[in-house]
Write a protein that holds these residues in place. Sequence first.
Motif, mmCIF file in Angstrom:
data_model
loop_
_atom_site.group_PDB
_atom_site.id
_atom_site.type_symbol
_atom_site.label_atom_id
_atom_site.label_comp_id
_atom_site.label_asym_id
_atom_site.label_seq_id
_atom_site.Cartn_x
_atom_site.Cartn_y
_atom_site.Cartn_z
ATOM 1 N N GLY A 59 -4.808 4.634 -6.517
ATOM 2 C CA GLY A 59 -3.481 4.277 -6.015
ATOM 3 C C GLY A 59 -3.305 4.530 -4.531
ATOM 4 N N THR A 60 -3.921 5.593 -4.030
ATOM 5 C CA THR A 60 -3.708 5.963 -2.626
ATOM 6 C C THR A 60 -4.720 5.335 -1.675
ATOM 7 N N VAL A 64 8.265 2.523 -7.889
ATOM 8 C CA VAL A 64 6.858 2.422 -8.268
ATOM 9 C C VAL A 64 6.327 3.794 -8.682
ATOM 10 N N SER A 90 3.845 1.587 -1.290
ATOM 11 C CA SER A 90 4.403 1.752 -2.632
ATOM 12 C C SER A 90 3.348 2.234 -3.615
ATOM 13 N N LEU A 91 2.133 1.685 -3.505
ATOM 14 C CA LEU A 91 1.063 2.090 -4.411
ATOM 15 C C LEU A 91 0.705 3.562 -4.232
ATOM 16 N N TRP A 92 0.843 4.076 -2.998
ATOM 17 C CA TRP A 92 0.568 5.497 -2.778
ATOM 18 C C TRP A 92 1.494 6.347 -3.644
ATOM 19 N N CYS A 123 1.113 6.345 -16.518
ATOM 20 C CA CYS A 123 0.059 7.354 -16.582
ATOM 21 C C CYS A 123 0.307 8.330 -17.735
ATOM 22 N N GLY A 125 4.701 4.458 -12.149
ATOM 23 C CA GLY A 125 3.372 5.049 -12.224
ATOM 24 C C GLY A 125 3.350 6.258 -13.143
ATOM 25 N N TRP A 168 -6.920 8.227 -10.939
ATOM 26 C CA TRP A 168 -5.664 7.480 -10.800
ATOM 27 C C TRP A 168 -5.106 7.639 -9.380
ATOM 28 N N SER A 182 0.823 -1.207 0.000
ATOM 29 C CA SER A 182 0.000 0.000 0.000
ATOM 30 C C SER A 182 0.858 1.258 0.000
ATOM 31 N N GLY A 242 2.946 5.380 -6.409
ATOM 32 C CA GLY A 242 2.549 5.170 -7.791
ATOM 33 C C GLY A 242 1.318 5.975 -8.165
ATOM 34 N N GLY A 243 0.399 6.160 -7.206
ATOM 35 C CA GLY A 243 -0.792 6.956 -7.481
ATOM 36 C C GLY A 243 -0.507 8.443 -7.486
#
Length: 450
Positions: free
Chosen positions: A221-222, A173, A25-27, A181, A177, A217, A23, A29-30
Amino acid sequence: MATISDSGAHVSAPRLARPPVVSFSLWDGGMSAFSSVILTFVFATYVASAVASEGAVGEEAIQAAQAHGSQVLTTWQSIGAVAVALLAPLLGNLADRGGARNTLLRITTLATVVVVALMPLVALDSDYLMLGAALIALAVVFSELAGVFVNSVLPEISTPANRGRISGTAWAVGYWGSIVCLGMVLVLFVMPGTGLLGITGENGWNYRVIPLFVALWILVGTMPLMLRAPKHPASAPGEKWNPWQGYAHIVRRVIRAFKEEPIMLQYLVASAIYRDGLGAVFSIAGVLAANAYGFSFTEIIIFGIAANLVAGVGVFLGGRVDDRVGPRPVIIAGSLGVIVLGLVVLFFSSSLVFWVAGLAICLFVGPVQSASRNLLTRLSQPGRETENFGLYATTGRALGFLGTAAFAATVAISGETRTGILGIVLVMAVGLIAFVPIRLGAAGRAPAAS
């Protein structure tokens, strides 16, 4: 290794720790979509170039309008940087002492999404220039504040042994991202013509809907981290919160650092200056490409994709050079590289020179940033790392207006967007001049072989 869940039950580490790491890392990326698509390469360029010059007749009038657009955009970003510097200590203190970190993380992240979603209001009309610049600056404020709270999650989901890897993975990430994007924006909205979705270009709608895509997006991501951020207990539960505590706490920390870690404090000031120059490089890259070199939106996005790829390679290679020679040479060489290449871009108006020198600058930016963080860990006394990284962030934000303000000032004086590069080069040079005399000792050199 076992750890304890919120309910007190013992569970295996992978099952508990892995989702927050993903999570986290995805933040990145978002949120990277905001910095790359909105702030750097697409929407800010639409505002400072297309919106600012709409209605202008003749090449000279168009160039003057675009220079004015660049100045307005960077002036508002400087105002936003001052707002972040003032708000970050206050909200950071509330997050720690009152245990409101996760709530503030959600509020600032969602506020970023909302402000980005409002950006389609910026019509292709020069009367909307101020609105566009103000919305971008406001989104910068919320995203920067959200970043403060996200950074504080890292020590809670990592150990000293894997913190660098987790942080680096999240950074990677973020680059990925940005690349994905930007590629989707290019295909769906910009090329060919108005993109595969076929949204009309009348009144700039194919560019105005891009923020809606970016807002979605960011939200996707967040969302995992907003839902699954680890609990952050209050450091002073039950104590009445005073909004001035954050500022008072920073003053006390600076005084203590002045007495006990003067070298580290000198480094914080010097690095805050050159780090702001590095940040300004990315925040104005798209505007510079459009207004000074005549890049189309398609060319700007392609440049952005290439820039993120090169920056990723630079970080990878720079880390290995740092291990071999130490952070001091990496910071000096990288900063000199940015300064020299910036002067090349300033004195040569060729778009080919901008491509080559601009991508080469991206190669240096990441290693300097990475080595700067590494150097702070070496300068910090044991047990003071977290406190010093708080000062690192605060000094960076306190001087976060220098790069964009210098860019805006040089554009205002000269009337040409390209001369704004000189302002950024001067900020980098001042930071480097302040850094070189600092007696770092072994902290600046490669670690001795065991």
